[in-house]
Design a protein around this motif. Structure first.
Motif, PDB file in Angstrom:
ATOM      1  N   ARG A   1       0.849  -1.206   0.000  1.00 46.84           N
ATOM      2  CA  ARG A   1       0.000   0.000   0.000  1.00 46.84           C
ATOM      3  C   ARG A   1       0.872   1.240   0.000  1.00 46.84           C
ATOM      4  O   ARG A   1       1.838   1.351   0.761  1.00 46.84           O
ATOM      5  N   ILE A   2       0.527   2.193  -0.879  1.00 47.09           N
ATOM      6  CA  ILE A   2       1.233   3.477  -0.951  1.00 47.09           C
ATOM      7  C   ILE A   2       0.203   4.586  -0.807  1.00 47.09           C
ATOM      8  O   ILE A   2      -0.776   4.635  -1.573  1.00 47.09           O
ATOM      9  N   ALA A   3       0.424   5.472   0.181  1.00 52.35           N
ATOM     10  CA  ALA A   3      -0.469   6.612   0.389  1.00 52.35           C
ATOM     11  C   ALA A   3       0.382   7.868   0.516  1.00 52.35           C
ATOM     12  O   ALA A   3       1.508   7.839   1.009  1.00 52.35           O
ATOM     13  N   ALA A   4      -0.172   8.981   0.053  1.00 50.87           N
ATOM     14  CA  ALA A   4       0.534  10.272   0.145  1.00 50.87           C
ATOM     15  C   ALA A   4      -0.488  11.375   0.290  1.00 50.87           C
ATOM     16  O   ALA A   4      -1.528  11.376  -0.383  1.00 50.87           O
ATOM     17  N   GLN A   5      -0.219  12.302   1.165  1.00 51.61           N
ATOM     18  CA  GLN A   5      -1.104  13.440   1.373  1.00 51.61           C
ATOM     19  C   GLN A   5      -0.332  14.597   1.985  1.00 51.61           C
ATOM     20  O   GLN A   5       0.769  14.413   2.508  1.00 51.61           O
TER      21      GLN A   5
END
Length: 465
Positions: free
Chosen positions: A372-376
């Motif tokens: 899983r890759i998340a960016a914010q």
């Protein structure tokens, strides 16, 4: 302002010098005024003596008589502070003002020539100190010479009061002058140090990679420093380029031996020497990774430390995923990309590719089924990469976070990848943390500052320097 501030030091020095100068000036003015008042009082008392000399007469019986009283009403007011007295040296006959009441001014037995005025500080009728002016006047009455010692005195409290009033007025005036001069000194210091602010901005621009040398052409006093720093920057740039060229030459020179070593390992494997072949292959692979790692460090050390324009991080992630999906294990991984197309990172495309490539490759190596890759983030980017592998224990995570512990040495199998990633994040002023993904797995969090925050951090860094 900090205690080590040059502006503060200059202002404190100016304030101390100004206060000392004004104190000395004020003390001198008060002293001059006091001497002036004493002279004026002496002249006034001498005038009274002249009036006494003009109006006194000696009777045939030897008594003294003042034919015309002095005009100042204080002479008639008991203990008023203003007194006169006449003494006949021969007979000791005295004539005094009513203000003396029953007191006699005890004059010193000094030699007093006729026409010469003497001044003394003597005790008065109420214990006060009198400023006394005396003169000897000679009269001839019926052929007999009479020497009269004429005295006029004033309470010194009046002189002290005048001095105190003057000191108060001067003190107030000097205090106002001090405030004006301190403001002027602050303005002069601010204007004088303004070129240093331009120098700081120019150094910050060099640090940010916006320019290669300090672009300041005034004032003349700092130009030698600017020239020396520019020479140092030029020498450093040449040294870095030389080091990079040598590192590249070394890497290129090692490629052929490493290729031969890998070929020999494969030949040994075909001959059945699998154990020796594996050792040679691992050795060649490790040397190649070490060379790539050192080349990456050399490139980062020569990087400016801040990208001027942001890049869309999702595009970089998708490009890396396409590459990793071609590998045997990457093709079996389920990719969850939770990254907005508007997510921006202020980092060079090459460094972003290497950073995320290392982290995603590590996630693929340890994951079972999913990555899983998340960016914010708005002013700054927070990237989270998680895998569902075995993870690491809390004590291993704590070791990974310790300063000076190499990530490839902390946990077996991590290799040099995370060390390269840590170097990249540090070069851009970011932060990388490790954690455990619930219920199992490993998590890496990367915090990259935004453009405004990076500029602010670099500005504070240049101020500390």
């Amino acid at each position: 302002m900090r205690a080590k501030s040059l502006r503060l030091r200059l202002f404190v020095a100016a304030a101390i010098s100004l206060i000392i100068a004004l104190f000395v000036a004020g003390t001198g003015l008060v002293s001059v005024f006091e001497r002036y008042v004493v002279r004026r009082v002496g002249i006034e008392l001498d005038t009274y003596i002249r009036q006494l000399a003009a109006n006194v007469s000696v009777n045939p019986d030897g008594s003294l008589q003042l034919n015309r009283p002095l005009a100042d009403p204080r002479f008639d007011q008991p203990l008023s502070g203003l007194y006169w007295q006449i003494v006949d040296d021969a007979s000791g006959v005295k004539l005094r003002s009513r203000s003396l009441w029953d007191h006699v001014i005890d004059l010193p037995q000094d030699v007093l020539e006729p026409g010469i005025v003497h001044h003394h500080d003597l005790p008065g009728p109420s214990g006060e100190t009198l400023f006394v002016s005396e003169r000897r006047v000679i009269y001839t009455v019926a052929g007999v010479t009479r020497r009269l010692r004429m005295t006029a005195a004033l309470d010194r409290k009046e002189i002290i009061a005048a001095r105190s009033e003057f000191a108060g007025d001067v003190g107030l005036s000097l205090a106002i002058l001090a405030v004006v001069l301190l403001l002027a000194a602050w303005g002069q210091i601010a204007i004088g140090l303004r070129p240093l602010e331009a120098l700081r901005r120019s150094v910050n621009a060099v640090r940010a990679g916006e320019q290669k040398a300090i672009a300041v052409d005034e004032p003349e006093e700092i130009m030698p420093l600017v020239a020396e720093v520019n020479s140092l920057l030029d020498a450093k740039a040449k040294a870095i380029e030389t080091a990079k060229a040598r590192a590249a030459d070394l890497a290129h020179g090692l490629k052929t031996p490493l290729t031969v070593l890998a070929t020999d390992a494969e030949r040994l494997r075909r001959k059945g020497e699998t154990e020796i072949a594996d050792e040679l292959q691992d050795l060649a692979f490790g040397m190649r990774r070490l060379i790539n790692h050192e080349l990456s460090r050399a490139r980062l050390q020569s990087a400016p430390g801040m990208a001027k324009e942001g890049i869309a991080i999702r595009n970089v992630i998708e490009s890396i995923i396409r590459t990793l999906s071609r590998s045997p294990k990457g093709s079996r991984i389920s990719w969850r990309v939770e990254v907005s197309t508007e997510a921006v990172a202020y980092i060079s495309p090459e460094d972003a590719t290497e950073l995320l490539g290392v982290l995603l490759d590590n996630a693929v190596k340890w994951s079972n089924m999913e990555v899983r890759i998340a960016a914010q983030g708005e002013n700054g980017l927070r990237i989270v990469i998680e895998d569902d592998g075995p993870g690491v224990s809390p004590d291993q995570i704590e070791k990974l976070g310790q300063r000076g512990v190499r990530l490839d040495e902390a946990t077996e199998g991590w290799g040099l990848g995370l060390s390269i990633a840590a170097d990249i994040v540090e070069a851009y002023g970011g932060q990388m943390d490790f954690g455990v993904r619930a219920p199992h797995g490993f998590q890496v969090t990367v915090l990259l500052p935004g453009l405004a925050k990076k500029i602010s951090k670099m500005s504070r860094g240049s101020e500390r320097d």
